[in-house]
Every structure is written in structure tokens, then in C-alpha cells.
Design a protein around this motif. Structure first.
Motif, short mmCIF file in Angstrom:
data_model
loop_
_atom_site.label_atom_id
_atom_site.label_comp_id
_atom_site.label_asym_id
_atom_site.label_seq_id
_atom_site.Cartn_x
_atom_site.Cartn_y
_atom_site.Cartn_z
N GLU A 90 0.10 -31.57 -23.13
CA GLU A 90 0.27 -30.29 -22.43
C GLU A 90 -0.59 -30.28 -21.18
N GLU A 91 -0.22 -29.41 -20.23
CA GLU A 91 -1.05 -29.18 -19.05
C GLU A 91 -1.28 -27.69 -18.89
N GLN A 142 -1.59 -36.26 -25.80
CA GLN A 142 -1.39 -36.34 -27.24
C GLN A 142 -2.14 -37.52 -27.81
N GLN A 171 0.88 -22.79 -18.50
CA GLN A 171 0.80 -23.93 -19.42
C GLN A 171 2.20 -24.49 -19.60
N PHE A 172 2.31 -25.83 -19.65
CA PHE A 172 3.63 -26.45 -19.74
C PHE A 172 3.51 -27.86 -20.28
N PRO A 173 4.62 -28.43 -20.80
CA PRO A 173 4.61 -29.80 -21.33
C PRO A 173 4.30 -30.80 -20.22
#
Length: 198
Positions: A142-143, A196, A170-172
Motif C-alpha cells: 500500500e501507499e 508486502q 491511500q491506495f494499492p
């Protein structure tokens, strides 16, 4: 004079000494990942089964004193560190403002040295043109972006998001937006990347 005698039978049940497991399990997992060890490796070093270790890490099983001793030895930690009573020398890192590392290509400062996984953070200073974040690469984590000053646009493939100071997104990690500042005022943002870990 009558003498009364009482015989008291005390039943002692022998039980293994156990410890609260929720926080301990989380600390064990974090310590194992920080050491770069798999459950298989810790299982081999402690002779505790992989399934047992997994349940301990998830807080489903309270480990015995013997298991705690084996785990602390395998992870090169003291029992105090496992219980959160002491902090190891390298557990808390501090980077002073003047010691931030400039990211190749400019436009960003890395807050801590990159270790190839886990958590990465930097402060970015976007320009007026849409550009990818310096040193960005797709990942499975995530970021998180927090606008610190000015106005910043994050441009994804099919949409844009505008952040003013104090706003966050926030986003993948595979989305990799391009960024730019909106307006003439200088802009900056904190970017935290959580990659991850296995």
C-alpha cells in the motif's frame, strides 16, 4: 479436654506457565520478519511446529515459558524485548532534517535508508508538470500520501485526486500515480510505502 484434628486435602493442579498472547504474538511476528526469518526457519531453530508458531503469532495460542525461551534465543532477543519491557539498541531510528537523503532525479528526500522491503518513507516536492514519484516502482503493498503544504494532484489512469495541506490518500502500490503541484505555491507531501512482507 477434647482435641479436634482437621485434615485438609489440597489438590494441586500442575499447569504450564503461559503468558498473554495478543501483543506478544504481534511482537513475535514483527521480530521474525525484521530478522528475515520464515516460520520454517524459526520452527527448525526452536523445535516448535510451524502450526504452533503460526497460532502464537496470531494470538490464538499462549506460549509456555519454555517456548518463550526458545523463541527469544532463535530471534536473538531478550525475553524483556519480546514482552515489550525493554527496547533493543537499534529499534528506534532517528533521521535529522539535515541528514535526509536526496532521491536520484531530485524532487524527493528519503527519510530513512531503504532496506529492500517493509516500510519506506520520503518527502516529495512536486513540480508543475505531472511526473511519477521519484524512485517509484510497482509493488504489492500500500501507499499513503499526506499533503504537508500547498495543493497536490495525484493523477491515476482514469481519475485525479486533489489534496490540500492536511488531506491524505491511500491506495494499492501497483497504481503508481503521477503527481504535480496545483498553483504557484510550493507544495510538499509525505509518502509512506508499505511493501508486502511474507
Amino acid at each position: 479436654m477434647a482435641v479436634c484434628c482437621y485434615v485438609v486435602f489440597i489438590r494441586i493442579q500442575r499447569t504450564a506457565m503461559t503468558f498473554p498472547s495478543a501483543d506478544l504474538g504481534a511482537r513475535l511476528r514483527a521480530s521474525r520478519l525484521n530478522a528475515g526469518l520464515t516460520l520454517d526457519a524459526v520452527s527448525a531453530a526452536t523445535t516448535l511446529s510451524k502450526g504452533y508458531l503460526s497460532r502464537v503469532e496470531r494470538g490464538l495460542k499462549a506460549p509456555s515459558l519454555l517456548a518463550i525461551q526458545r523463541l527469544s534465543a532463535a530471534l536473538s532477543l531478550t525475553m524483556g524485548e519480546l514482552f515489550g519491557e525493554t527496547t533493543s539498541d537499534g529499534a528506534v531510528e532517528v533521521t535529522r532534517r539535515q541528514d535526509r537523503q536526496r532521491v536520484a532525479g531530485g524532487g524527493a528526500e528519503r527519510l530513512f535508508p531503504t532496506r529492500g522491503g517493509g516500510l519506506d518513507s520520503c518527502v516529495i516536492y512536486p513540480g508543475v508538470d505531472l511526473q511519477p514519484r521519484p524512485d517509484a516502482r510497482a509493488h504489492a503493498g500500500e501507499e499513503f500520501v499526506l499533503a504537508l503544504a500547498g495543493v497536490i494532484e495525484l493523477r491515476f489512469v482514469d481519475r485525479g485526486v486533489v489534496l490540500e495541506a492536511g488531506d491524505c490518500a491511500q491506495f494499492p502500490g501497483h497504481l503508481l500515480p503521477r503527481l504535480r503541484r496545483v498553483g504557484e505555491a510550493a507544495a510538499s507531501a509525505l509518502v509512506v510505502v508499505s511493501r508486502q512482507a511474507g
